[in-house]
Design a protein around this motif. Structure first.
Motif, short mmCIF file in Angstrom:
data_model
loop_
_atom_site.label_atom_id
_atom_site.label_comp_id
_atom_site.label_asym_id
_atom_site.label_seq_id
_atom_site.Cartn_x
_atom_site.Cartn_y
_atom_site.Cartn_z
N CYS A 224 0.84 -1.20 0.00
CA CYS A 224 0.00 0.00 0.00
C CYS A 224 0.87 1.25 0.00
CB CYS A 224 -0.91 0.02 1.23
SG CYS A 224 -2.24 -1.19 1.13
N LYS A 225 1.92 1.22 0.79
CA LYS A 225 2.79 2.38 0.88
C LYS A 225 3.48 2.64 -0.47
CE LYS A 225 6.15 4.59 3.77
NZ LYS A 225 7.17 4.47 4.80
N ILE B 280 2.45 1.71 -3.44
CA ILE B 280 1.45 2.17 -4.41
C ILE B 280 1.12 3.64 -4.18
CG2 ILE B 280 -1.01 1.96 -5.02
CD1 ILE B 280 -0.64 -1.10 -4.79
N SER B 281 1.01 4.02 -2.89
CA SER B 281 0.66 5.42 -2.60
C SER B 281 1.77 6.37 -3.05
CB SER B 281 0.37 5.60 -1.11
OG SER B 281 1.58 5.57 -0.38
N GLN C 37 2.22 8.00 -7.12
CA GLN C 37 1.67 9.27 -7.58
C GLN C 37 1.85 10.31 -6.48
OE1 GLN C 37 -1.95 7.14 -8.66
NE2 GLN C 37 -2.10 8.42 -10.47
#
Lengths: 462, 462
Positions: free
Chosen positions: B233-234, B236-237, B240
Motif C-alpha cells: 500500500c505504501k 502504491i501510494s 503518484q
C-alpha cells in the motif's frame, strides 16, 4: 507423583484422542462448518465425562455452545476454572499446507526431534486445552486431584467470543472459582520455559472504499475518476508515519510508558535477532522506531492489514477501474487502551483521510481488552512452582503479543486472575498453514498442569 | 443505397446471429474457456463464408487462431482490411451482473430506448466487428461492394495480441491493403457522432511483495516484522504525488505538451461534468492537477491499480500477518511513450521504493503502443463522409483513453493508417458487469460501414 507415571503409560492414547479431535474441522468463522463445530463440542463433552467430570453439559448460547463440566471434591478446597476453546481458525490458504489441515500427521522437525502434530488447531487451542482434560484424567485415575475443577470450553474464541460475556454474567455462581487456568499462549522454548503475564488487546476493523457505482474500463475512465484501490492504499499508508507510529489521533493517549528498568529486564529474555531473521527469511525487521523486537511484540500497540482485496485478481490482465476495494485491519492494544474507544478513533480517522471522490465504510469486527497478570498472586506462584518441578528451571515472566480477549472478562466479571500457562512455541505457525504442536510440549504440558493443581492447593493453604 | 434496405429487412436476423455469437464464452485470459474461444473462431469463419467471403480459413498461431477471409473483386481497386477480435474480457465478478453474461438479453435503458444487448463482448468487440461481416453481406447481396475487402479477426486482443505481430510479419503480402478499418472504440453519442483519432498505449504490470517466508500470527509477530500488505500500500501510494503526477522517474520525458489551441478544441467536445458525476454516483472527479476530465482521459498518461489481494479475504476475521501481497497495476500511455521503456522504468522505481524488510517482484504482463491517426488521410475523410451520410452530422475527431495495442502494428508493419470507426458508448460498461451495446448503434454502424466502402472508393479515385 503417580499421575506422572499414568501420563507416561497412556501417552499413545492421549495423542490418539487429540488426533481424533483435530480431525473435526471446527472453523467457527465459516458457517459451512457449523455441523463440525457442534460435533467438536460433543467430542469435548464426551471427553470430560470419560475423564471423570460431573454435570457435563453443552450449554447453548445465541452462537456456538460452551461445554461445561466439573469435579467438586470438597467445597472447602480451592477451585480451578479451566478455560479453553474448541473452535479453530480458518485453514486457508489450503494450498500452502504440506498435509491436509484436518488430517493430522506427526512429523519430526528441527525444533521437535520427538515429533510434532501438524493440523489446524493442534496448538491453538485443541492441543492445549485438551492437556487439561488429560491432566484431570490422570489425577482422577491416581487419586491425586487436590483442588476442585471446573471446565469452560467455548466455541467462539476465533470469532471474538461474542456470547461469552453474557454466559459468564448469567453463570457467576456456577463458575465461582479461585483462579482461571488457560493454556492458549506460548513459551519461549522448552529449554527456557516462561509464563505469560501480559497480553495485548485487539481492535479488528473492516473497511470498504467505494468509487464509481460500477466497475469501469480503466482506459475510458482511468485518470479522471478516483480508483478505490489507489485511495485505499493511500489511506492505509497514512495510518502509520515514517517512524511506524500509528497516526490515529489519541491512539497513544492511554499507553503506559514503561520504566527503563522494566524494559531492561524484558530485553534480557533470550532472543537472537539473526536467528529470528534467518527463520523468517527476512533481511531486516521493521517496526516502531525506538523499540526492540521484543518490545514491539510485547509492550507496544501495533497496526496490521490482515487482508486486502479489490478489482481483478484472477489470472491474466483485466483493465478495470473497480467500484470497490476492501481491507481487514487490526490493531493490537496494550494495557489501558480500550478497544471500543480505539475502534471509534480509528473509524473517525479513517473517514477523515478519505477524499471527496470516494465513500468509505468502517465496520468494527470484534475486539478484546489487553490483560496484565500480577506475578504476586498465588496462581502465578503455583504456575512458577509447577514449571520448576517439570522443567527444572525458573519460568521467565513474558508479555505476549497475541490477544486472548476473554482474559479481561475473567478479571472484571469473576474477579479472577487468569494464569496463562501455555506450552506452544512462537514457531508453531498458529493461524498459518502447517500449524503444529510438539508431542513433547503436549506431554510436558499435561505434567505441568497436574503439578499446578498440587502447588495451587499447597500455596493456597499458606 | 440498396444495402441500406437490405440491412433494414434483415435486422432481426442480424441481431439473432450476434446473440448466437455472444452465447459463446470466449474468454481468452482464462484457460478453462479454451474450447469456447476456438468455437467462437469457427463461428466467425462460418459467418464470413456465408456472407460471401473467399479463402476463409482459421490460421493457427502459437496461441488462439486468427480468422481470415477476403473478397477480391478487382485487383486494381482499393482494398480495405477489417480488423476485430472474437475474444472477450473475463466476466467476473459474475454476482454483479443483472443477467448472465453469456446469456444475452435485450433491455431498454434511458440511453437506449430502442433496446440494448446485455452480454459480455456485446460492445467489445463481438457486436462491433460483426457489423463489418453484416455490412459485407449486405453489400454483396445488393451488388454494392465497391472495394476489395480482407478480414482479420483475432482471438487474443484481451490478453495482449501476443502472436499477432508475427502473424502480420509472416503474411504481409496476404494482408496488403490500402487502409485498416477497426470498430473497437466508442463515439461521444448517437447525437454527437465522433471518430477516434488517438488511442493511449498500455503497460500492464503485476507486482508481488514478500515479507516473511510464511503467514504469521499478527499477535506474535505484528509490529516487528514488515507486513507485505502495508508495504505494498505504501509503495502504491508513492507512485503518484499530491498532484496525481506519476512519480516514476523519466515517465513524462516523451509526453508531448499539446498546444493551448489543441486543448481548447478538445474541450469543446460536448461534456457535462454534473451528468458524468451523477451517472457514476460520485461527489467529485479526481485526476492530474491542471487538466480537465476530457484531457485526463484523452491526452494524459495515467496509472491505475486494476486489482489487489493478500492475506485473509474470507468472511469474518483472521489475525494473520501474510507472507505475500499482490497487485495488478497498469499505465495508459500517450504518443511517443514506449511501453517497453515505461515498463522498465516502472520496475526500477517500484523496486527502489521497497524497504529492505521485504522482497519485491515486478512482472510486465502485456502492453501496447499509443497511436495517432492523421485526419488528412483518405481513410479518415471517407469515415467522415460516411458518418455525415448516416448521422447527418460532421464527426468530431476525439482522442480515446483506451488502448487498441494492435493499431501501431498496422502503422509499422503494413504502413497503413488505422481508421477507428467505433460505435460504442462510454457507458456501455465494457470490461465491467452488465456490458451492453445499443441495437441502434449496431444497425447504424452497419450502415455507416457500408457507406465507408462507397466513400473510400470514391475518394481514392480523386
Amino acid at each position: 507423583m503417580a499421575s506422572k507415571d499414568y501420563i507416561q503409560q497412556n501417552k499413545d492414547k492421549f495423542i490418539e484422542e487429540l488426533l481424533e479431535l483435530l480431525r473435526i474441522p471446527s472453523v467457527s468463522a465459516d458457517p459451512k462448518f457449523k455441523e463440525d463445530v457442534l460435533k467438536a463440542a460433543s467430542y469435548v463433552k464426551e471427553s470430560l465425562a470419560q475423564a471423570g467430570a460431573d454435570k457435563v453439559e453443552i450449554c447453548p448460547t445465541p452462537g456456538y455452545p460452551v461445554v461445561y463440566g466439573e469435579k467438586i471434591i470438597d467445597t472447602a478446597l480451592p477451585t480451578v476454572l479451566v478455560y479453553g476453546h474448541y473452535d479453530v481458525q480458518p485453514a486457508d490458504p489450503y494450498e500452502l499446507w504440506d498435509s491436509a489441515p484436518f488430517e493430522p500427521v506427526i512429523k519430526k522437525t528441527e525444533l521437535h526431534p520427538e515429533g510434532a502434530i501438524f493440523a489446524r488447531g493442534s496448538a491453538d487451542d485443541k492441543g492445549q486445552f485438551y492437556m487439561h482434560v488429560k491432566a484431570f484424567e490422570a489425577m482422577m485415575a491416581e487419586g491425586e486431584l487436590t483442588c476442585n475443577v471446573k471446565f469452560m470450553i467455548e466455541g467462539e474464541e476465533e470469532v471474538g467470543s461474542d456470547n461469552l460475556a453474557n454466559f459468564i454474567k448469567e453463570n457467576k455462581e456456577k463458575l465461582k472459582s479461585d483462579v482461571v487456568l488457560i493454556s492458549d499462549t506460548s513459551m519461549l522454548s522448552l529449554e527456557t520455559p516462561s509464563v505469560t503475564v501480559g497480553l495485548r488487546g485487539l481492535a479488528y476493523m473492516q473497511v470498504e472504499v467505494t468509487g464509481p457505482n460500477r466497475d469501469l474500463h480503466s482506459g475510458t475512465y482511468g485518470g479522471a475518476v478516483a480508483n478505490p484501490i489507489n485511495i485505499l492504499c493511500k489511506i492505509i499508508s497514512q495510518l502509520q508515519d515514517e517512524d511506524r507510529k500509528i497516526t490515529v489521533p489519541g491512539f497513544y493517549d492511554k499507553v503506559e510508558e514503561l520504566s527503563a528498568e522494566y524494559r531492561k529486564k524484558l530485553n534480557e529474555a533470550p532472543f537472537d535477532l539473526q536467528d529470528y531473521k534467518r527463520k523468517l527469511d527476512i533481511k531486516e525487521v521493521e517496526g516502531e522506531a525506538g523499540f526492540t523486537t521484543l518490545e514491539r511484540t510485547g509492550i507496544r500497540p501495533t497496526l496490521d492489514v490482515n487482508g486486502i482485496w479489490g478489482g481483478y485478481i484472477g489470472e491474466g490482465a483485466k483493465t478495470v477501474l473497480p467500484s470497490k476495494a476492501y481491507a481487514k485491519i487490526s490493531m493490537r492494544l496494550v494495557p489501558h487502551q480500550d478497544h471500543h474507544e480505539i475502534s471509534e478513533l480509528f473509524q473517525k480517522h479513517f473517514e477523515s483521510l478519505a477524499p471527496d471522490s470516494v465513500k468509505v465504510k468502517v465496520t468494527p469486527h470484534h475486539g478484546g481488552k489487553p490483560a496484565v497478570v500480577p506475578t504476586s498472586s498465588v496462581g502465578y506462584k503455583a504456575a512458577e512452582a509447577a514449571v520448576q518441578e517439570v522443567f527444572g528451571k525458573k519460568a521467565i515472566p513474558t508479555r505476549e503479543g497475541g490477544s486472548v480477549p476473554i482474559t479481561s472478562l475473567f478479571q472484571e466479571e469473576l474477579k479472577l486472575d487468569p494464569i496463562l500457562l501455555g506450552f506452544g512455541l512462537d514457531t508453531d505457525a498458529i493461524h498459518s498453514p502447517n500449524e503444529h504442536y510438539g508431542i513433547k510440549n503436549y506431554l510436558l504440558g499435561i505434567e505441568t498442569i497436574a503439578a499446578f493443581f498440587k502447588n495451587f492447593r499447597k500455596l493456597s493453604e499458606k
